[in-house]
Design an enzyme around this catalytic site. Structure first.
Site, short mmCIF file in Angstrom:
data_model
loop_
_atom_site.label_atom_id
_atom_site.label_comp_id
_atom_site.label_asym_id
_atom_site.label_seq_id
_atom_site.Cartn_x
_atom_site.Cartn_y
_atom_site.Cartn_z
N HIS A 62 -11.59 13.54 -44.91
CA HIS A 62 -11.52 12.40 -44.00
C HIS A 62 -11.42 12.92 -42.57
CE1 HIS A 62 -9.97 9.16 -47.02
NE2 HIS A 62 -10.84 9.99 -47.58
N GLU A 96 -9.55 12.23 -40.10
CA GLU A 96 -8.20 12.53 -39.62
C GLU A 96 -7.72 13.89 -40.12
OE1 GLU A 96 -9.33 9.79 -41.18
OE2 GLU A 96 -7.96 8.12 -40.92
N CYS A 142 -6.00 5.69 -44.00
CA CYS A 142 -5.64 5.38 -45.39
C CYS A 142 -4.27 6.01 -45.69
CB CYS A 142 -6.71 5.93 -46.33
SG CYS A 142 -6.75 7.75 -46.40
N CYS A 151 -4.26 9.88 -45.12
CA CYS A 151 -4.32 10.27 -43.71
C CYS A 151 -3.06 9.85 -42.95
CB CYS A 151 -5.57 9.70 -43.07
SG CYS A 151 -7.07 10.41 -43.80
#
Length: 144
Positions: free
Chosen positions: A47, A49, A77, A80
């Site tokens: 991801h 992040e 999410c 993250c």
């Protein structure tokens, strides 16, 4: 946020969901950037992040990112949001809210859970219209 949006646009070109992230140090200097690389790297943790936090930690030479700000185009999410807490970032700034999987206030609120030992400041909805438009265009193209 504009830098994160620019990175996000680049992720879409590689077939990944267009999410971009930057990490700023206390002076406002960019010390980490990231885009979604799940498809490209076949990595479920790829991801934006996480990619940006990893780069920031490498550049800083330590995993603690105290005083730093994580800026991301979509509400993080649970993974993250947890990574931001564990990295001890001082602030999380995000663009579009994610009603389906957001963990910074929409579905869950991981970063403000009083049971955790660190709770970053949160600023949501920054350039949300632009962030949402980028995501909507990507999914319209990929879902037909």
């Amino acid at each position: 946020m504009r830098q994160a949006l620019e990175h996000a646009a680049g992720a879409a070109a590689s077939g990944d969901v267009p999410i971009g992230a930057v990490v700023l140090d206390a002076t406002g200097a960019v010390i980490g950037t990231g885009v979604n690389v799940r498809e490209r790297d076949a990595d479920p943790t790829g991801h934006a992040e996480v990619v940006a936090l990893r780069e920031a930690a490498r550049n800083r030479g330590e995993w603690r990112l105290e005083g730093c700000t994580l800026v991301v185009t979509l509400e993080p999410c649970t993974m993250c949001a947890g990574a931001a807490v564990l990295a001890r970032v001082g602030r999380v700034v995000f663009g579009a809210y994610d009603e389906k999987a957001g963990a910074v206030g929409s579905l869950w609120d991981v970063v403000r859970d009083r049971r955790l030992n660190h709770r970053p400041e949160v600023v949501g909805g920054v350039l949300a219209t632009e962030s949402t438009a980028l995501l909507d265009a990507f999914f319209a193209e990929h879902r037909g």
